[in-house]
Write a protein that holds these residues in place. Structure first.
Motif, PDB file in Angstrom:
ATOM      1  N   THR A 602       0.852  -1.179   0.000  1.00 25.39           N
ATOM      2  CA  THR A 602       0.000   0.000   0.000  1.00 25.39           C
ATOM      3  C   THR A 602       0.891   1.234   0.000  1.00 25.39           C
ATOM      4  O   THR A 602       1.804   1.343   0.823  1.00 25.39           O
ATOM      5  CB  THR A 602      -0.927   0.023   1.230  1.00 25.39           C
ATOM      6  N   PHE A 603       0.648   2.133  -0.951  1.00 27.92           N
ATOM      7  CA  PHE A 603       1.415   3.372  -1.043  1.00 27.92           C
ATOM      8  C   PHE A 603       0.478   4.563  -0.887  1.00 27.92           C
ATOM      9  O   PHE A 603      -0.652   4.545  -1.379  1.00 27.92           O
ATOM     10  CB  PHE A 603       2.108   3.497  -2.405  1.00 27.92           C
ATOM     11  N   GLU A 604       0.960   5.590  -0.221  1.00 29.54           N
ATOM     12  CA  GLU A 604       0.267   6.875  -0.198  1.00 29.54           C
ATOM     13  C   GLU A 604       1.068   7.830  -1.072  1.00 29.54           C
ATOM     14  O   GLU A 604       2.204   8.182  -0.743  1.00 29.54           O
ATOM     15  CB  GLU A 604       0.146   7.411   1.229  1.00 29.54           C
ATOM     16  N   ILE A 605       0.488   8.213  -2.190  1.00 26.49           N
ATOM     17  CA  ILE A 605       1.208   8.969  -3.207  1.00 26.49           C
ATOM     18  C   ILE A 605       0.888  10.454  -3.100  1.00 26.49           C
ATOM     19  O   ILE A 605      -0.282  10.864  -3.129  1.00 26.49           O
ATOM     20  CB  ILE A 605       0.845   8.465  -4.620  1.00 26.49           C
ATOM     21  N   ASP A 606       1.927  11.252  -2.956  1.00 25.20           N
ATOM     22  CA  ASP A 606       1.811  12.709  -2.956  1.00 25.20           C
ATOM     23  C   ASP A 606       1.581  13.171  -4.395  1.00 25.20           C
ATOM     24  O   ASP A 606       2.362  12.849  -5.294  1.00 25.20           O
ATOM     25  CB  ASP A 606       3.112  13.294  -2.394  1.00 25.20           C
ATOM     26  N   LEU A 607       0.528  13.937  -4.622  1.00 24.58           N
ATOM     27  CA  LEU A 607       0.165  14.358  -5.975  1.00 24.58           C
ATOM     28  C   LEU A 607       0.703  15.742  -6.332  1.00 24.58           C
ATOM     29  O   LEU A 607       0.201  16.398  -7.250  1.00 24.58           O
ATOM     30  CB  LEU A 607      -1.362  14.344  -6.136  1.00 24.58           C
ATOM     31  N   SER A 608       1.750  16.177  -5.665  1.00 23.05           N
ATOM     32  CA  SER A 608       2.283  17.521  -5.901  1.00 23.05           C
ATOM     33  C   SER A 608       2.894  17.689  -7.290  1.00 23.05           C
ATOM     34  O   SER A 608       3.212  18.814  -7.691  1.00 23.05           O
ATOM     35  CB  SER A 608       3.322  17.873  -4.833  1.00 23.05           C
ATOM     36  N   PHE A 609       3.058  16.610  -8.043  1.00 20.72           N
ATOM     37  CA  PHE A 609       3.546  16.730  -9.420  1.00 20.72           C
ATOM     38  C   PHE A 609       2.484  17.341 -10.337  1.00 20.72           C
ATOM     39  O   PHE A 609       2.793  17.831 -11.422  1.00 20.72           O
ATOM     40  CB  PHE A 609       3.981  15.365  -9.964  1.00 20.72           C
ATOM     41  N   LEU A 610       1.214  17.315  -9.925  1.00 18.54           N
ATOM     42  CA  LEU A 610       0.144  17.910 -10.718  1.00 18.54           C
ATOM     43  C   LEU A 610       0.241  19.433 -10.687  1.00 18.54           C
ATOM     44  O   LEU A 610       0.880  20.013  -9.798  1.00 18.54           O
ATOM     45  CB  LEU A 610      -1.216  17.464 -10.176  1.00 18.54           C
ATOM     46  N   ASP A 611      -0.390  20.081 -11.661  1.00 18.71           N
ATOM     47  CA  ASP A 611      -0.385  21.542 -11.702  1.00 18.71           C
ATOM     48  C   ASP A 611      -1.136  22.114 -10.506  1.00 18.71           C
ATOM     49  O   ASP A 611      -2.207  21.614 -10.129  1.00 18.71           O
ATOM     50  CB  ASP A 611      -1.051  22.043 -12.986  1.00 18.71           C
ATOM     51  N   ASN A 612      -0.582  23.163  -9.931  1.00 20.20           N
ATOM     52  CA  ASN A 612      -1.283  23.858  -8.854  1.00 20.20           C
ATOM     53  C   ASN A 612      -2.527  24.558  -9.401  1.00 20.20           C
ATOM     54  O   ASN A 612      -2.596  24.907 -10.582  1.00 20.20           O
ATOM     55  CB  ASN A 612      -0.363  24.895  -8.201  1.00 20.20           C
ATOM     56  N   ASN A 613      -3.497  24.757  -8.544  1.00 21.82           N
ATOM     57  CA  ASN A 613      -4.729  25.481  -8.897  1.00 21.82           C
ATOM     58  C   ASN A 613      -5.466  24.830 -10.067  1.00 21.82           C
ATOM     59  O   ASN A 613      -6.088  25.513 -10.889  1.00 21.82           O
ATOM     60  CB  ASN A 613      -4.417  26.945  -9.237  1.00 21.82           C
ATOM     61  N   ALA A 614      -5.368  23.512 -10.164  1.00 22.52           N
ATOM     62  CA  ALA A 614      -6.083  22.776 -11.211  1.00 22.52           C
ATOM     63  C   ALA A 614      -6.755  21.561 -10.585  1.00 22.52           C
ATOM     64  O   ALA A 614      -6.283  21.015  -9.582  1.00 22.52           O
ATOM     65  CB  ALA A 614      -5.130  22.342 -12.314  1.00 22.52           C
TER      66      ALA A 614
END
Length: 667
Positions: A602-614
């Motif tokens: 089980t992994f908890e993935i940080d989605l900070s690679f996505l564009d901000n404010n989207a």
């Protein structure tokens, strides 16, 4: 940045990165100051060492050559001059894992001359990158005689032991072996890339770049933790035949603090020459179906028979599937004369590359494909009879060009080329390069199977799309299969060299139409994840097309691109697990692939690679709860949810399983 400011940066690098510690010792460091190479001339003997930050990687290691009927070239040298420089550019690949690649290094060239005897010259160039080091030899023309190399004396004296992931060299099945994990101190002779995790925690990959007109390098274990370059010989025992001068491939070490950084390294590509193909408009990354898996599972035959796979009828049926499924390329194997039940035996098998098999009409098939918006991928199986193939190569490729075909898969099944030479000796190296150049002349992209290993040629010849060079999916169809950890090892070993045509996408992982007792040894969701974890500009949708028809999971295979704007590895451990995200080159969407070995995770993935404010819609394809790679492995759970860059996403991977996600930008 102004031109004058750039010149100041370069000048500073020269002062900081290149230092002379004594009369016969020179050092350079990488632009970030972490990787250091030292050249030492000790009593006329050239040596080098490598370190990373405060960790010694290689203690002083040997350099030089042994020649046939001439004195060895490894001692009694003096330094004539030393040239130092820094280099920094950003270039744009025709296709790849990222839209732009930075090539930034410091270099020192050591010009040596023997003090007596023949007074021969030798130049050794060293480059220090932020992601590793490289060096090569340049031996200029000195007289009119030819020169035969019998041994390269380069050694890699590792400071410490560690675990290595390796496949054996000098075996009949080329590179197609399961990876062994063992201590460096227990190695045999192995192929590169050789991946090592040192006892102090560094991740290392030993390989070579820009391999041309030379024998490929294997690594032979010496004493303790010392490895030596072992050039693959010709059948007559010579290692490299030259006309009197030579430039070796770059000997490379990729260096990373964590395994994931090996995967995002561009060192191998940066050591190759820039693109030489002026018009690249015909080079198109793509996904493809194929009359292929049916042969491997026994549904069809390669040869003319009642269950012949490559017939005009079957080809048109597959073209119809391509149109229905939205896939615009189709591979057809077995279309030509020469296929027999014994085609794969080492017997100088005779194929025709212009004459069609019974029940197959090439023009009728290509015309039908064109009318339906589908491009045919040609296939040339040589059976390792290179004499026969090179006699026909122009006619065969001209036939493809005439029929509007722009892509060809080329196989070299057999333990030796011409039943004589290693695939990865100098003969093989030159053969593969000749075929690649000939294909470019006819505007054909190339997918080599049973290839020479990748050393970054795709930068120079971007029609070199992908190659096999490891145990691929087909082994699951008719052998004991690839164990669940195999797919978690390849990203850190074989695929550090370049794109692999692994042929993923089997959704019927239980192979219901195949041989009894055979299965794919992954979950279906893991098959989806492979399209993101394994980079290739051509990706096969390898299953029978009827297994895709009306299958909801096929939507991911329709959507996932093969050409990328950016790549990040979020977590990784060699042979255990990996999670990779890539951004589509032609949209704002991101894709995630995560896979594991035989252990559930089980992994908890940080989605900070996505564009901000989207806002994104996460379309999630994951293992059905409670399944494993050998129990209920076909089952996939599909769900959607809205996510932001500030969110975290939990991934639940079954044993031998995986997860694939499309992040579709919606706001």
């Amino acid at each position: 940045m102004s031109k004058s400011f750039f010149q100041i940066i370069v000048f500073s690098l020269l002062i900081i990165s290149c230092s002379k510690k004594s009369n016969n010792t020179y050092e350079i460091t990488s632009p970030n100051g972490k990787n250091k190479i030292a050249f030492i001339l000790k009593n006329g003997i050239p040596l080098y060492s490598v370190s990373h930050s405060d960790k010694i990687i290689l203690t002083p290691s040997s350099l030089g050559f042994v020649f046939k009927n001439k004195d060895s070239l490894n001692t009694n040298f003096e330094i004539i001059n030393v040239n130092k420089e820094a280099f920094d550019e950003t270039w744009k690949p025709i296709w790849g894992e990222t839209q732009f690649i930075r090539n930034n290094y410091t270099q020192i060239s050591i010009n040596l001359k023997e003090k007596s005897h023949a007074k021969r010259d030798l130049k050794i160039q060293f480059r220090a990158f932020d992601d590793g080091i490289a060096f090569r030899y340049i031996y200029p023309q000195q007289g009119k005689d030819s020169l035969i190399i019998m041994d390269e004396l380069t050694t890699f004296n590792l400071q410490e032991d560690g675990y290595a992931w390796w496949i054996p060299a000098y075996k009949g099945n080329r590179y197609e072996y399961l990876t062994t994990k063992s201590l460096v101190s227990t190695l045999d002779t192995v192929h590169t890339p050789l991946t090592i995790k040192s006892n102090s925690g560094l991740s290392l990959s030993f390989h070579e770049a820009n391999l041309k007109d030379f024998a490929s390098m294997t690594l032979a274990h010496q004493k303790g933790t010392s490895l030596k370059c072992d050039l693959v010989p010709w059948a007559d025992g010579d290692k490299v035949k030259t006309n009197g001068s030579f430039t070796t491939p770059w000997r490379t070490i990729q260096i990373a603090d964590v395994p994931s950084d090996l995967i995002t390294s561009n060192l191998i590509l940066n050591l190759n020459d820039p693109n030489v193909i002026e018009d690249t408009s015909w080079i198109k990354p793509h996904k493809y179906l194929g009359i292929w898996w049916g042969m491997h599972i026994g549904k069809y035959s390669f040869w003319e028979s009642p269950i012949q796979g490559a017939t005009t009828k079957h080809a048109k049926e597959y073209i119809d599937y391509c149109k229905k499924l939205g896939i615009d390329h189709l591979l057809i194997e077995g279309w030509n004369k020469g296929w027999t039940p014994a085609w794969y035996e080492n017997a100088m098998h005779m194929f025709s590359f212009t004459e069609e098999a019974n029940n197959f009409n090439l023009k009728e098939v290509t015309d039908y494909a064109k009318a339906n918006g589908v491009s045919i991928i040609g296939y040339h199986e040589t059976g390792s009879n290179i004499i026969n193939y090179l006699k026909q190569i122009d006619a065969g490729m001209k036939l493809y060009q005439k029929n509007g075909i722009h892509d060809v898969k080329i196989g070299q099944v057999g333990s030796r080329l011409n039943m004589k030479e290693w695939h990865h000796g100098q003969f093989g190296v030159n053969y593969y390069r000749q075929v690649l150049k000939t294909a470019a002349k006819y505007k054909l992209t190339v997918n080599f199977h049973e290839p020479i290993k990748d050393t970054g040629e795709r930068r120079t010849y971007p029609n070199m799309m992908a190659r096999e060079g490891a145990r691929g999916q087909e082994y699951n169809a008719w052998s004991e299969g690839n164990p669940p950890n195999h797919t978690a090892i390849l990203p850190f070993t074989r695929m550090l060299a370049g794109p692999m045509d692994f042929t993923p996408g089997i959704l019927d992982v239980e192979i219901k139409q195949g041989y009894e007792g055979k299965d794919v040894h992954t979950t279906a969701a893991k098959q989806l994840a492979l399209y993101v974890v394994y980079f290739s500009p051509i990706q096969m949708l390898a299953d029978l097309p009827e297994n895709y028809d009306e299958n909801p999971a096929f939507k991911f295979l329709q959507d996932v691109p093969v050409d990328w704007n950016d790549t990040k590895v979020l977590n990784a451990e060699i042979g255990e697990y990996i999670t990779t995200v890539r951004k589509d080159k032609n949209s704002d969407d991101w894709y995630l692939g995560s896979l594991t070995n035989e252990k559930g995770r089980t992994f908890e993935i940080d989605l900070s690679f996505l564009d901000n404010n989207a806002t994104y819609e996460a379309q999630i394809y994951q293992d059905f709860k409670g399944i494993t790679w050998n129990k209920g492995a076909n089952k996939i759970t599909i769900s959607t949810k809205k996510v932001l860059a500030t969110d975290k996403l939990q991934l639940n991977l079954a044993p031998g399983g995986g997860t694939a996600v499309r992040f579709k930008k919606i706001e």
